[in-house]
Design a protein around this motif. Sequence first.
Motif, PDB file in Angstrom:
ATOM      1  N   ALA A   1      -7.843  -9.692 -24.367  1.00  0.00           N
ATOM      2  CA  ALA A   1      -8.890 -10.546 -23.769  1.00  0.00           C
ATOM      3  C   ALA A   1      -9.532  -9.833 -22.582  1.00  0.00           C
ATOM      4  CB  ALA A   1      -8.285 -11.877 -23.333  1.00  0.00           C
ATOM      5  N   GLU A   2      -8.708  -9.227 -21.740  1.00  0.00           N
ATOM      6  CA  GLU A   2      -9.252  -8.522 -20.570  1.00  0.00           C
ATOM      7  C   GLU A   2     -10.134  -7.341 -21.005  1.00  0.00           C
ATOM      8  OE1 GLU A   2      -6.753  -7.866 -17.105  1.00  0.00           O
ATOM      9  OE2 GLU A   2      -7.592  -5.850 -16.876  1.00  0.00           O
ATOM     10  N   THR A   3      -9.669  -6.615 -22.016  1.00  0.00           N
ATOM     11  CA  THR A   3     -10.416  -5.456 -22.523  1.00  0.00           C
ATOM     12  C   THR A   3     -11.785  -5.879 -23.040  1.00  0.00           C
ATOM     13  OG1 THR A   3      -8.371  -4.319 -23.097  1.00  0.00           O
ATOM     14  CG2 THR A   3     -10.373  -3.595 -24.226  1.00  0.00           C
ATOM     15  N   LEU A   4     -11.809  -6.936 -23.841  1.00  0.00           N
ATOM     16  CA  LEU A   4     -13.071  -7.378 -24.450  1.00  0.00           C
ATOM     17  C   LEU A   4     -14.014  -7.996 -23.413  1.00  0.00           C
ATOM     18  CD1 LEU A   4     -11.711  -8.975 -27.762  1.00  0.00           C
ATOM     19  CD2 LEU A   4     -12.756  -6.708 -27.469  1.00  0.00           C
ATOM     20  N   THR A   5     -13.444  -8.564 -22.388  1.00  0.00           N
ATOM     21  CA  THR A   5     -14.263  -9.189 -21.350  1.00  0.00           C
ATOM     22  C   THR A   5     -14.846  -8.163 -20.393  1.00  0.00           C
ATOM     23  OG1 THR A   5     -12.793 -11.097 -21.450  1.00  0.00           O
ATOM     24  CG2 THR A   5     -14.259 -10.968 -19.557  1.00  0.00           C
ATOM     25  N   THR A   6     -13.996  -7.205 -19.991  1.00  0.00           N
ATOM     26  CA  THR A   6     -14.422  -6.278 -18.932  1.00  0.00           C
ATOM     27  C   THR A   6     -15.004  -4.970 -19.475  1.00  0.00           C
ATOM     28  OG1 THR A   6     -12.284  -5.147 -18.841  1.00  0.00           O
ATOM     29  CG2 THR A   6     -12.544  -7.110 -17.457  1.00  0.00           C
ATOM     30  N   GLY A   7     -14.635  -4.603 -20.706  1.00  0.00           N
ATOM     31  CA  GLY A   7     -15.057  -3.297 -21.216  1.00  0.00           C
ATOM     32  C   GLY A   7     -14.228  -2.150 -20.663  1.00  0.00           C
ATOM     33  N   ARG A   8     -13.189  -2.446 -19.931  1.00  0.00           N
ATOM     34  CA  ARG A   8     -12.230  -1.436 -19.464  1.00  0.00           C
ATOM     35  C   ARG A   8     -10.942  -1.675 -20.225  1.00  0.00           C
ATOM     36  NH1 ARG A   8     -13.087   0.605 -13.962  1.00  0.00           N
ATOM     37  NH2 ARG A   8     -10.867   0.856 -13.733  1.00  0.00           N
ATOM     38  N   VAL A   9     -10.413  -0.611 -20.857  1.00  0.00           N
ATOM     39  CA  VAL A   9      -9.286  -0.826 -21.761  1.00  0.00           C
ATOM     40  C   VAL A   9      -8.001  -1.115 -20.980  1.00  0.00           C
ATOM     41  CG1 VAL A   9      -7.891   0.133 -23.614  1.00  0.00           C
ATOM     42  CG2 VAL A   9     -10.351   0.600 -23.532  1.00  0.00           C
ATOM     43  N   CYS A  10      -7.370  -2.197 -21.382  1.00  0.00           N
ATOM     44  CA  CYS A  10      -6.104  -2.645 -20.792  1.00  0.00           C
ATOM     45  C   CYS A  10      -5.095  -2.813 -21.917  1.00  0.00           C
ATOM     46  CB  CYS A  10      -6.336  -3.974 -20.078  1.00  0.00           C
ATOM     47  SG  CYS A  10      -4.844  -4.737 -19.425  1.00  0.00           S
ATOM     48  N   TYR A  11      -3.979  -2.084 -21.825  1.00  0.00           N
ATOM     49  CA  TYR A  11      -2.916  -2.210 -22.827  1.00  0.00           C
ATOM     50  C   TYR A  11      -1.798  -3.091 -22.269  1.00  0.00           C
ATOM     51  CZ  TYR A  11      -5.246   1.880 -24.901  1.00  0.00           C
ATOM     52  OH  TYR A  11      -6.160   2.745 -25.451  1.00  0.00           O
ATOM     53  N   TYR A  12      -0.733  -3.223 -23.084  1.00  0.00           N
ATOM     54  CA  TYR A  12       0.489  -3.879 -22.608  1.00  0.00           C
ATOM     55  C   TYR A  12       1.595  -2.848 -22.680  1.00  0.00           C
ATOM     56  CZ  TYR A  12       4.504  -6.967 -22.264  1.00  0.00           C
ATOM     57  OH  TYR A  12       5.674  -7.558 -21.860  1.00  0.00           O
ATOM     58  N   SER A  13       2.244  -2.598 -21.573  1.00  0.00           N
ATOM     59  CA  SER A  13       3.339  -1.627 -21.551  1.00  0.00           C
ATOM     60  C   SER A  13       4.624  -2.299 -22.022  1.00  0.00           C
ATOM     61  CB  SER A  13       3.529  -1.086 -20.132  1.00  0.00           C
ATOM     62  OG  SER A  13       4.771  -0.401 -20.053  1.00  0.00           O
ATOM     63  N   ARG A  14       5.138  -1.814 -23.155  1.00  0.00           N
ATOM     64  CA  ARG A  14       6.373  -2.392 -23.686  1.00  0.00           C
ATOM     65  C   ARG A  14       7.575  -2.033 -22.822  1.00  0.00           C
ATOM     66  NH1 ARG A  14       6.473  -0.331 -29.658  1.00  0.00           N
ATOM     67  NH2 ARG A  14       5.962   1.564 -28.508  1.00  0.00           N
ATOM     68  N   SER A  15       7.547  -0.864 -22.168  1.00  0.00           N
ATOM     69  CA  SER A  15       8.689  -0.481 -21.331  1.00  0.00           C
ATOM     70  C   SER A  15       8.675  -1.247 -20.000  1.00  0.00           C
ATOM     71  CB  SER A  15       8.691   1.029 -21.076  1.00  0.00           C
ATOM     72  OG  SER A  15       7.456   1.433 -20.522  1.00  0.00           O
ATOM     73  N   ARG A  16       7.492  -1.381 -19.418  1.00  0.00           N
ATOM     74  CA  ARG A  16       7.408  -2.057 -18.117  1.00  0.00           C
ATOM     75  C   ARG A  16       7.193  -3.562 -18.261  1.00  0.00           C
ATOM     76  NH1 ARG A  16       2.876  -0.306 -15.784  1.00  0.00           N
ATOM     77  NH2 ARG A  16       2.233   1.241 -17.314  1.00  0.00           N
ATOM     78  N   LYS A  17       6.910  -3.994 -19.506  1.00  0.00           N
ATOM     79  CA  LYS A  17       6.680  -5.415 -19.806  1.00  0.00           C
ATOM     80  C   LYS A  17       5.604  -6.022 -18.906  1.00  0.00           C
ATOM     81  CE  LYS A  17      11.466  -6.071 -21.373  1.00  0.00           C
ATOM     82  NZ  LYS A  17      11.217  -5.437 -22.680  1.00  0.00           N
ATOM     83  N   THR A  18       4.507  -5.294 -18.817  1.00  0.00           N
ATOM     84  CA  THR A  18       3.413  -5.783 -17.977  1.00  0.00           C
ATOM     85  C   THR A  18       2.090  -5.223 -18.502  1.00  0.00           C
ATOM     86  OG1 THR A  18       2.573  -5.854 -15.699  1.00  0.00           O
ATOM     87  CG2 THR A  18       3.671  -3.837 -16.359  1.00  0.00           C
ATOM     88  N   LEU A  19       0.983  -5.805 -18.039  1.00  0.00           N
ATOM     89  CA  LEU A  19      -0.325  -5.263 -18.396  1.00  0.00           C
ATOM     90  C   LEU A  19      -0.434  -3.843 -17.862  1.00  0.00           C
ATOM     91  CD1 LEU A  19      -2.829  -8.209 -17.782  1.00  0.00           C
ATOM     92  CD2 LEU A  19      -1.762  -7.486 -19.927  1.00  0.00           C
ATOM     93  N   TRP A  20      -1.079  -2.999 -18.628  1.00  0.00           N
ATOM     94  CA  TRP A  20      -1.213  -1.591 -18.260  1.00  0.00           C
ATOM     95  C   TRP A  20      -2.715  -1.272 -18.298  1.00  0.00           C
ATOM     96  CZ3 TRP A  20       0.000   2.558 -22.515  1.00  0.00           C
ATOM     97  CH2 TRP A  20      -0.389   3.827 -22.067  1.00  0.00           C
ATOM     98  N   ARG A  21      -3.319  -1.386 -17.116  1.00  0.00           N
ATOM     99  CA  ARG A  21      -4.753  -1.075 -17.031  1.00  0.00           C
ATOM    100  C   ARG A  21      -4.891   0.438 -17.034  1.00  0.00           C
ATOM    101  NH1 ARG A  21      -3.816  -5.736 -14.012  1.00  0.00           N
ATOM    102  NH2 ARG A  21      -4.916  -7.491 -14.986  1.00  0.00           N
ATOM    103  N   LYS A  22      -5.272   0.953 -18.170  1.00  0.00           N
ATOM    104  CA  LYS A  22      -5.308   2.408 -18.383  1.00  0.00           C
ATOM    105  C   LYS A  22      -6.100   3.089 -17.274  1.00  0.00           C
ATOM    106  CE  LYS A  22      -4.973   6.273 -20.755  1.00  0.00           C
ATOM    107  NZ  LYS A  22      -3.751   7.054 -20.618  1.00  0.00           N
ATOM    108  N   GLY A  23      -5.455   4.019 -16.588  1.00  0.00           N
ATOM    109  CA  GLY A  23      -6.127   4.766 -15.530  1.00  0.00           C
ATOM    110  C   GLY A  23      -5.941   4.174 -14.150  1.00  0.00           C
ATOM    111  N   GLU A  24      -5.196   3.061 -14.101  1.00  0.00           N
ATOM    112  CA  GLU A  24      -5.024   2.360 -12.812  1.00  0.00           C
ATOM    113  C   GLU A  24      -4.409   3.278 -11.749  1.00  0.00           C
ATOM    114  OE1 GLU A  24      -3.821  -2.252 -11.891  1.00  0.00           O
ATOM    115  OE2 GLU A  24      -2.492  -1.077 -13.187  1.00  0.00           O
TER     116      GLU A  24
END
Lengths: 147, 147
Positions: free
Chosen positions: B56-79
Motif C-alpha cells: 500500500a505504501e509503495t503504490l501510494t508514494t511511488g517509493r518502494v517499501c518492502y517487508y523485512s522477514r528477518s527484522r519483521k518490519t517495513l523496509w523502506r528501500k534506501g532508508e
Amino acid sequence: MTQQANKAEWVPIVAPILTELLGKVRFNEQGLISAIAQDDSRNVLMLAWMNREALAETLTTGRVCYYSRSRKTLWRKGESSGQVQHLLAATLDCDSDCLLLTVRQKGVACHTGRHSCFYNALTPTGLIELTEPDITPDALYGVKTSS
Amino acid sequence: MTQQANKAEWVPIVAPILTELLGKVRFNEQGLISAIAQDDSRNVLMLAWMNREALAETLTTGRVCYYSRSRKTLWRKGESSGQVQHLLAATLDCDSDCLLLTVRQKGVACHTGRHSCFYNALTPTGLIELTEPDITPDALYGVKTSS
C-alpha cells in the motif's frame, strides 16, 4: 551489464561441481528456492520454485525443471504444453536464496497462453490487462471433454 | 512487448482503487507476496517480500517499501543507504502471488554494493562472481566503530 546471457547451448554441470554448487544454495525450511525466469530479450516471464532435485536436473540437463508446490512433484516446464525453457544462464543472488534463470522460452511461459505471467498492471484506474493470450489454454493443454 | 515501463513519474494510487487492488493480491499464509525489482534497463535487481502495508505504501508514494522477514518490519528501500527505488510500473502475475516492479534504482540495489543482487553465476567450473561492487558496503552504510 550485470546479466549477460550466454547465447550458446547450456554446458551440463556434473559432479563434483554440481554437488558443490547445490551446497551453496540456501533452500528454505520447505527445502525450496525461488527462481525467476527471464528470457533472452530480458522479459521477466515467471517466478516459480525449485527443490534440490529440480535444480540438479535443470543444471544437468539444461531444461528447466521446477517443483510444483500444489502438486508436490517435479514440474518439467513444458512437459504437457510443449512450452519448454532451455537454460542459458543461472545466477544465485547475494544471500543465496533466489535464482535468476536466463532461458530461451519455446512459445509462451504462462498457462493463460501469454508470453509472460506478469500482465496485470496496477494502475490508478484499477487492474489493467497489458497483453492478450498468444494462444488459448485449450490449444496449449488440449480441450478436456467430459467423460 | 509484455513489460513497457512508464518512464514518467509514478501516479499515486489512492482509495478506493488502492483497496480494490490490494484485494486482488494473494498474500501467502504469512501475509506476504514476493516482489521482483527490475530496472528501466531491464536488469533484474533483486527479489524481496511485501506485506499489505508495504505494498500500500509503495503504490501510494511511488517509493518502494518492502517487508523485512528477518527484522519483521517495513523496509523502506534506501532508508539507511540512500539507494532508493522509484516505482515506474507494477504488474501482478497470473495467479496473483508475485509482483514485478519496474524501478528507477538510485545507485545500487545490493547490500554488497553491486547494482544487482544476482552476480554469482553457476557454471561448470563452479560459482563465478560476475561483477565487482560499485561501492563498498562501508561507504553505503557507514563504517561501524566499536563502542
